[in-house]
Design a protein around this motif. Structure first.
Motif, PDB file in Angstrom:
ATOM      1  N   ASP A  71       0.808  -1.222   0.000  1.00 55.18           N
ATOM      2  CA  ASP A  71       0.000   0.000   0.000  1.00 55.18           C
ATOM      3  C   ASP A  71       0.840   1.271   0.000  1.00 55.18           C
ATOM      4  OD1 ASP A  71      -2.384  -1.429   0.032  1.00 55.18           O
ATOM      5  OD2 ASP A  71      -2.426  -1.536   2.225  1.00 55.18           O
TER       6      ASP A  71
ATOM      7  N   ASP B   3       2.860   4.404  -1.208  1.00 60.63           N
ATOM      8  CA  ASP B   3       2.643   5.273  -2.365  1.00 60.63           C
ATOM      9  C   ASP B   3       3.879   5.264  -3.266  1.00 60.63           C
ATOM     10  OD1 ASP B   3       1.647   7.104  -4.140  1.00 60.63           O
ATOM     11  OD2 ASP B   3       2.005   8.855  -2.857  1.00 60.63           O
TER      12      ASP B   3
ATOM     13  N   ASP C 121       4.889   4.039  -7.572  1.00 63.50           N
ATOM     14  CA  ASP C 121       4.406   3.484  -8.840  1.00 63.50           C
ATOM     15  C   ASP C 121       5.220   2.235  -9.183  1.00 63.50           C
ATOM     16  OD1 ASP C 121       3.483   2.922 -11.377  1.00 63.50           O
ATOM     17  OD2 ASP C 121       3.461   5.012 -12.025  1.00 63.50           O
TER      18      ASP C 121
END
Length: 344
Positions: free
Chosen positions: A317, A319, A321
């Protein structure tokens, strides 16, 4: 200041058992102003765990007690065996190679807060710091960690490929050519297994955030051993070189800049320093051979972290990419494969 009676959102991340251990530690020290009051500071750059600095004010002016709390990422057991990682941490800690273990709870642990600074991306290119890392890496590789001393790289790649196929979306599997990846792993294994290669206890994730420098003593400490295992030392060095292309403290932490990959002379200097750490000067031919081997093992590094990115997209989870990061790693794999192995 955070108190147990007035917890903020950050402290809500701490399980009750962790808070109890923190209070016990503070009471044992006895010089804090309030064992149930602490400041909780999230530390950036971690992509597997949540990491926090906890500090208490003490009765001595401008002095505080600090520890580090690590909350294990959910779903990341697909990457490593947590019990093995804890055993490694305890072994390394007992041998003075890393932070001391201060307490364990079901979803994490509390560690000694090392009074040193975490390196930055720029530090990896500093010639003095790079030499210190090379010496420390050799020392780390020579650790006699209990257990089988076989390279884990190939089984890890195959296990992660299985997990990536199971967890990825159909369009992801197609885009990353996952159905043909088993052949690529076998090709790499065939081309990177040499009788001459040296196996050592490798960190396998030696990015700048896992390296700390004591400015006063100029000593290096390597931390975070989730991915550590026995492997070809050429792979560990290759992975470290690849990490020079990353800066995880920007607005786009997933973006890699391959113009920052170390040049040939920089790689030779690092390998020369690494090989001389044992006290004997290596021959030029030995240095050149290891430099060549390391360069080929960058392919394995791209493969490992490409699969890691695909899996992490679905289990983590944080943050970040992960899919774009994976795309960049595999892009480098396909671009460099022919150059390094002479194969399409």
């Amino acid at each position: 200041m955070v108190t147990m009676e007035n917890a903020n959102k950050k402290e809500d991340r701490l399980p009750r058992e962790a808070r109890e251990i923190l209070q016990q530690l503070a009471r044992k020290w006895g010089d804090e102003t309030d064992s149930s009051a602490w400041q909780m500071i999230p530390l950036k750059g971690a992509m597997t765990n949540e990491v926090y600095q906890i500090k208490w004010p003490t009765k001595t002016e401008d002095v505080s007690r600090k520890v580090l709390v690590r909350i294990y990422g959910e779903g990341v057991d697909v990457f490593f065996n947590r019990q093995d990682e804890i055993k490694t941490f305890e072994f390394i800690s007992k041998h003075g190679q890393g932070p001391r273990l201060l307490g364990r709870f079901s979803t994490g642990r509390i560690e000694e807060f090392i009074r040193a600074r975490t390196l930055s991306a720029e530090d990896l290119r500093d010639s003095e710091i790079s030499s210190l890392i090379a010496f420390k890496m050799k020392e780390f590789h020579d650790l006699d960690i209990p257990g089988p001393k076989n390279a884990s790289l190939w089984s890890r790649l195959r296990n992660w490929l299985i997990a990536a196929k199971r967890i990825s979306l159909p369009e992801e599997a197609k885009a990353f050519r996952l159905d043909s990846m088993e052949e690529e792993i076998s090709l790499l294994e065939k081309n990177l297994l040499w009788d001459r290669q040296s196996i050592g206890f490798c960190h396998n994730d030696l990015q700048y955030g896992n390296i700390m420098l004591d400015e006063e003593t100029r000593s290096i400490t390597i931390i975070d051993y989730e991915y550590a295992s026995y492997n070809p030392i050429a792979f560990d060095i290759a992975n470290h070189f690849c990490e020079m292309t990353a800066d995880y403290h920007t607005d786009t932490p997933h973006v890699l800049d391959y113009t920052k990959y170390p040049g040939l002379e920089e790689r030779k200097r690092f390998v020369q320093t690494y090989m001389s750490a044992s006290g004997q000067q290596p021959r030029d031919a030995e240095v050149e051979q290891l430099v060549e081997d390391v360069e080929k093992y960058t392919l394995a590094s791209h493969f490992v972290w490409g699969l890691w990115g695909i899996i992490s997209e679905h289990v983590n989870d944080i943050d970040f990419d992960y899919i774009e990061y994976a795309r960049q790693r595999f892009e480098q794999y396909w671009a460099r494969k022919h150059v390094l192995l002479g194969k399409e």
